[in-house]
Design a protein around this motif. Structure first.
Motif, PDB file in Angstrom:
ATOM      1  N   ARG A   1       0.930  -1.225  -0.143  1.00 56.80           N
ATOM      2  CA  ARG A   1      -0.029  -0.006   0.072  1.00 56.80           C
ATOM      3  C   ARG A   1       0.944   1.204  -0.072  1.00 56.80           C
ATOM      4  NH1 ARG A   1      -3.151  -3.476  -1.267  1.00 56.80           N
ATOM      5  NH2 ARG A   1      -5.022  -3.884  -0.070  1.00 56.80           N
TER       6      ARG A   1
ATOM      7  N   TYR B   1      -3.932   8.882  -7.068  1.00 62.45           N
ATOM      8  CA  TYR B   1      -4.697   7.947  -6.575  1.00 62.45           C
ATOM      9  C   TYR B   1      -5.761   7.525  -7.615  1.00 62.45           C
ATOM     10  CZ  TYR B   1      -2.227   7.412  -1.965  1.00 62.45           C
ATOM     11  OH  TYR B   1      -1.406   7.029  -1.096  1.00 62.45           O
ATOM     12  N   ARG B   2      -6.321   8.442  -8.210  1.00 55.66           N
ATOM     13  CA  ARG B   2      -7.368   8.049  -9.213  1.00 55.66           C
ATOM     14  C   ARG B   2      -6.900   7.439 -10.423  1.00 55.66           C
ATOM     15  NH1 ARG B   2      -9.603  12.953  -6.922  1.00 55.66           N
ATOM     16  NH2 ARG B   2      -8.326  14.319  -8.403  1.00 55.66           N
TER      17      ARG B   2
ATOM     18  N   TRP C   1      -4.282   5.374 -10.158  1.00 58.84           N
ATOM     19  CA  TRP C   1      -4.045   3.836  -9.508  1.00 58.84           C
ATOM     20  C   TRP C   1      -5.355   3.099  -9.663  1.00 58.84           C
ATOM     21  CZ3 TRP C   1      -5.669   0.342  -6.354  1.00 58.84           C
ATOM     22  CH2 TRP C   1      -4.534  -0.708  -5.870  1.00 58.84           C
ATOM     23  N   ASP C   2      -6.405   3.887  -9.266  1.00 62.13           N
ATOM     24  CA  ASP C   2      -7.803   3.049  -9.293  1.00 62.13           C
ATOM     25  C   ASP C   2      -7.821   2.457 -10.711  1.00 62.13           C
ATOM     26  OD1 ASP C   2      -8.020   3.558  -6.633  1.00 62.13           O
ATOM     27  OD2 ASP C   2      -9.264   5.283  -6.732  1.00 62.13           O
TER      28      ASP C   2
ATOM     29  N   TRP D   1      -5.926  -0.085 -11.494  1.00 60.78           N
ATOM     30  CA  TRP D   1      -6.473  -1.406 -10.790  1.00 60.78           C
ATOM     31  C   TRP D   1      -7.278  -2.219 -11.267  1.00 60.78           C
ATOM     32  CZ3 TRP D   1      -3.769  -4.777  -8.144  1.00 60.78           C
ATOM     33  CH2 TRP D   1      -4.298  -5.944  -7.502  1.00 60.78           C
ATOM     34  N   ASP D   2      -8.506  -1.431 -11.816  1.00 61.54           N
ATOM     35  CA  ASP D   2      -9.810  -1.748 -12.186  1.00 61.54           C
ATOM     36  C   ASP D   2      -9.329  -2.751 -13.622  1.00 61.54           C
ATOM     37  OD1 ASP D   2     -11.305  -0.734 -10.227  1.00 61.54           O
ATOM     38  OD2 ASP D   2     -11.669   0.864 -11.498  1.00 61.54           O
TER      39      ASP D   2
ATOM     40  N   HIS E   1      -7.197   0.699   1.178  1.00 59.99           N
ATOM     41  CA  HIS E   1      -6.284   1.612   0.617  1.00 59.99           C
ATOM     42  C   HIS E   1      -6.799   3.234   1.125  1.00 59.99           C
ATOM     43  CE1 HIS E   1      -4.625  -0.743  -2.851  1.00 59.99           C
ATOM     44  NE2 HIS E   1      -5.651  -1.473  -2.728  1.00 59.99           N
TER      45      HIS E   1
ATOM     46  N   GLU F   1      -8.487   6.339   1.674  1.00 62.75           N
ATOM     47  CA  GLU F   1      -9.422   7.095   0.965  1.00 62.75           C
ATOM     48  C   GLU F   1      -9.284   8.266   0.536  1.00 62.75           C
ATOM     49  OE1 GLU F   1     -12.366   5.401   1.183  1.00 62.75           O
ATOM     50  OE2 GLU F   1     -11.506   3.614   2.060  1.00 62.75           O
ATOM     51  N   HIS F   2      -9.752   8.560  -0.692  1.00 59.23           N
ATOM     52  CA  HIS F   2      -9.519   9.889  -1.363  1.00 59.23           C
ATOM     53  C   HIS F   2     -10.740  10.267  -2.077  1.00 59.23           C
ATOM     54  CE1 HIS F   2      -8.050   6.389  -3.674  1.00 59.23           C
ATOM     55  NE2 HIS F   2      -8.632   6.938  -4.812  1.00 59.23           N
TER      56      HIS F   2
END
Length: 373
Positions: A249, A264-265, A267-268, A271-272, A370, A372-373
């Protein structure tokens, strides 16, 4: 307090041994001589002394296909399964010919036609034919890789327990994350927490780093201090009951700015795409393509690898793309999947999760939150 050394659970070791024997039949191997520690434990089910780094090849475990008999290099009986009798143990010897004599006396050695090894040194390449005089020496590593690539239900259960220890260490380390600390102190917190969880052997000691704002896949300044606004990556990994459990993490120190939130967005989104690939029948190489579809550069390290007793198949990296494209994901595989994005002037977001391929998709075995953002 002394702790008794116990062999692996009977169902666990027999499930693995059955898979190894099946691959011996598939690869037409009469005898398999194993020198790699993970392979030897996979087949024998006996814990062995952990060593850092590499060591020379030696016949640690030997199995005969027709009888299923396992012969093991061990100087003591503690931790040896009851299905490996004392007379099947052989000790260390300064003279390699003593070991060759032991192997030569194994039932089936004289008539074996094909003997596989998972590695070989020049000296043992000359000596093993003396133990198996009528046999051809062949590569046996592929048989073990095939056996280990899909996990038994008992193996998945052990991995779940190991992952919980890693996640507990991660949570304790995150709680200690604050400006003014250091990477070394946080590593100490992580190792202490995982030891308190019952596992004293880390998968890696270089497990906490401030991500560089100037270069991807590097740590920040040489002082290794943690400052407000830094993005700190934590890779918690343990070696428990022979299996590696790890979770990664990245957390901001203090308040994360809008640039970090945007990272971070990204990365999201990556990851999806990675999780979409984790399904039976998919080519492992699609995990590399997921980076490309997300518009992210491919990392310098494996995007995914089999999780188990070390680096299990498949190993998915840009350097092995042709192999990854030919590899198909199967139910029962457990992958350690890595997502990584970086932005100049901001740092990196690193995340690593254990993913079990199921009959109709996948299950993420790691549950640590993860940021939180």
């Amino acid at each position: 307090m002394a702790t008794e050394v116990m062999p692996d659970d009977r169902a666990l070791r027999h499930g693995r041994r059955d898979r190894a024997l099946a691959q011996m039949r598939a690869h037409d191997l009469d005898i398999l001589v194993l020198g790699r520690q993970a392979n030897a434990r996979y087949l024998a089910g006996a814990p062995q002394l952990w060593v850092a780094g590499t060591r020379p090849f030696g016949p640690v475990a030997t199995v005969v296909r027709d009888t299923g008999a396992v012969h093991l290099l061990s100087t003591w009986d503690e931790g040896i399964p009851d299905d490996i009798p004392h007379e099947h143990l052989y000790g260390l010897a300064w003279n390699p010919m003593t070991t060759i004599g032991v192997l030569r006396d194994i039932e089936g050695a004289a008539t074996a036609k094909r003997v596989g090894t998972d590695a070989l040194s020049p000296s043992f390449a000359k000596l093993l034919p003396l133990a198996f005089p009528n046999a051809e020496l062949v590569d046996g590593e592929q048989a073990m890789r095939t056996a280990r690539r899909v996990k038994t239900p008992e193996e998945v259960a052990v991995l779940r327990n190991t992952l919980r220890v890693a996640e507990s260490g991660l949570a304790t380390t995150v709680a200690a994350l604050a400006p003014g600390g250091s990477e070394q102190r946080l590593i100490g917190v992580l190792l202490e927490a995982m030891t308190a969880g019952g596992v004293s052997t880390p998968a890696s000691q270089d497990s906490v780093w401030v991500t560089s704002k100037e270069h991807p896949w590097r740590r920040a300044g040489a002082d290794r201090l943690v400052r407000s606004g830094d993005l700190v990556a934590i890779s918690a990994g343990v070696l428990g009951d022979g299996y590696i459990g790890e979770v990664g993490r990245t957390y901001p120190v203090g308040t994360a700015g809008p640039d970090a939130a945007q990272l971070y967005r990204r990365w999201d989104a990556l990851w999806d795409r990675l999780i979409e690939v984790c399904r039976p029948g998919a080519a492992a190489g699609e995990l590399l393509a997921a980076y490309e579809r997300a518009g992210e550069p491919l990392p310098a390290m494996p995007v995914a690898r089999g999780l188990g007793m070390g680096f299990d198949p498949p190993v998915v990296s840009p350097q092995l793309r042709a192999t990854a494209d030919a590899e198909r994901l199967e139910p029962g595989m457990v992958l350690s999947v890595t997502g990584y994005v970086w932005q100049s002037g901001v740092g990196a977001v690193f995340g690593r999760d254990a993913v079990l391929i199921t009959d109709d998709g996948c299950e993420v075995l790691t549950t640590a939150p993860h940021w939180e953002h």
